[in-house]
Design an enzyme around this catalytic site. Structure first.
Site, mmCIF file in Angstrom:
data_model
loop_
_atom_site.group_PDB
_atom_site.id
_atom_site.type_symbol
_atom_site.label_atom_id
_atom_site.label_comp_id
_atom_site.label_asym_id
_atom_site.label_seq_id
_atom_site.Cartn_x
_atom_site.Cartn_y
_atom_site.Cartn_z
ATOM 1 N N ASP A 5 1.718 -12.243 3.297
ATOM 2 C CA ASP A 5 2.077 -11.353 4.406
ATOM 3 C C ASP A 5 2.520 -12.157 5.623
ATOM 4 O OD1 ASP A 5 2.156 -8.617 4.091
ATOM 5 O OD2 ASP A 5 -0.011 -8.325 4.335
ATOM 6 N N GLN A 50 -4.575 -5.041 2.995
ATOM 7 C CA GLN A 50 -3.828 -3.955 3.621
ATOM 8 C C GLN A 50 -4.465 -3.578 4.960
ATOM 9 O OE1 GLN A 50 -0.871 -2.562 2.403
ATOM 10 N NE2 GLN A 50 -0.806 -1.523 4.371
ATOM 11 N N LYS A 96 3.642 -1.255 -3.453
ATOM 12 C CA LYS A 96 3.702 -2.710 -3.681
ATOM 13 C C LYS A 96 3.359 -3.032 -5.143
ATOM 14 C CE LYS A 96 2.706 -3.498 1.173
ATOM 15 N NZ LYS A 96 1.701 -3.687 2.224
#
Ligand code: NDP
Length: 315
Positions: A137, A114, A70
């Site tokens: 997200d 994460q 990312k």
């Protein structure tokens, strides 16, 4: 798109039929090039360069790989990025304090935590404390709720990536039967909602299967579009798939591999070699949904930087 015919790698297959590879690597590169151009324009006009931050707790190998990819992708398109590494034994309260700092930092447009998190930390509590407008997200209940109501919202990156793959390959979804295997909050559940929506990439009749589904193959065999996200390597076999189906394999499992320099290989949830010849379209693993997930996260970050998240969605 060019049809691919089984040749070298799949020479052992008897049924040599045309199928099209849903090439996430290629499509994500195209989208990255588009993003890069947009960033150059933003720079030229003195606008705000999107800034994505990622919080990585502990040092799980797979999470490390995803976060690095990312951050690298941010660099490729010209975004700013920040990686905050925290120790695996950080307390929930200390992690929440870091999240508040990110929520309040005007430099950071969007950030992710994460997953998975260490067991002593509640993932739900963490996600609920991310400011919805920075939740690129798309896991916050407000974003999930808005998405479910077909209101503008951040679409979770993996489902967003799948929609974009289907769109870019001009796959007709209206009136099709879409079967989703797996009901996680990050993949299976949101993609089942999205595929059923009254939207250009949607309008499917959706069946959502999970570990308690009886006679799974009865359902998968009826799928015009089969989306598999269960995390069991090579679980979907040829007999479970209808001829001509579109198959999207979300699964990523690392299996030990002595022949690989890394010591492992990446395997999807679908037995690619035997399923692919039956399909009209199929994603490879790696190189299918994975790169689309990363680029979709960048797109969400751009929406965040432009404060566009509550404007109409692309889908
Ligand atoms: P989860 O482990 O959260 O969920 C798995 C789902 O599969 C559950 O709903 C479970 O059912 C269901 N399931 C498990 N076994 C069976 C079975 N035998 N038959 C039917 N359903 C079953 O997985 P995720 O959604 O987080 O991830 C799935 C896979 O996708 C993983 O390999 C992951 O690494 C990968 N992934 C890939 C991404 C990408 O970018 N390509 C992004 C995110 C994930 P139940 O709910 O009943 O337990």
């Amino acid at each position: 798109m060019n049809a691919l015919y089984f040749s070298a790698n799949f020479a052992n297959l008897e049924n040599k039929i045309a199928m099209i590879l849903l090439d996430g690597k290629k499509i994500s590169a195209e989208i990255k090039a588009e993003l890069k151009k947009e960033i150059e324009k933003i720079k030229a006009s003195g606008g705000k360069i999107p800034h994505l931050a990622a919080i990585l707790v502990g040092n799980d190998g797979a999470s490390e790989t995803y976060v690095k990819s990312k951050v690298k992708s941010c660099q490729e398109v010209g975004f700013h990025s920040t990686l905050l590494r925290l120790k695996a034994d950080i307390s929930e309260a200390a992690l929440l304090a870091e999240i508040q700092k990110m929520n309040q930092n005007p430099e950071i447009d969007g950030f992710i935590v994460q997953l998975p998190l260490p067991k002593h930390i509640s993932e739900n509590k963490i996600i609920e404390n991310i400011a919805p407008e920075k939740d690129v997200d798309g896991f916050h209940p407000i974003n999930i709720g808005r998405m479910t109501k077909n209101l503008p919202a951040y679409i979770p990156a993996t489902p967003f990536g799948i929609l974009q793959l289907l769109e870019r390959y001009q796959i007709e979804t209206t009136s099709k039967h879409c079967v989703v295997v797996g009901r996680s909050h990050i993949v299976g559940s949101p993609i089942s909602i999205l595929m059923a929506r009254n939207a250009p990439i949607g309008n499917c009749t959706v069946t959502l299967c999970h570990s308690k589904t009886k006679d799974l193959s009865y359902f998968t065999q009826k799928a015009d579009i089969l989306i598999v996200a269960l995390g069991k390597p090579e679980f979907i076999e040829a007999y479970m798939v209808k001829d001509g189906a579109v198959v999207v394999d979300v699964g990523i499992t690392r299996l030990p591999d002595e022949n690989s320099a890394k010591g492992y290989k990446i395997v999807g949830d679908v037995k690619f070699e035997e399923v692919a010849p039956k399909c009209s379209y199929i994603t490879p693993v790696p190189g299918g949904v994975g790169p689309m997930t990363v680029v979709s996260l960048l797109q969400n970050t751009l929406f965040a930087a432009k404060k566009q998240v509550y404007l109409p969605n692309p889908f």
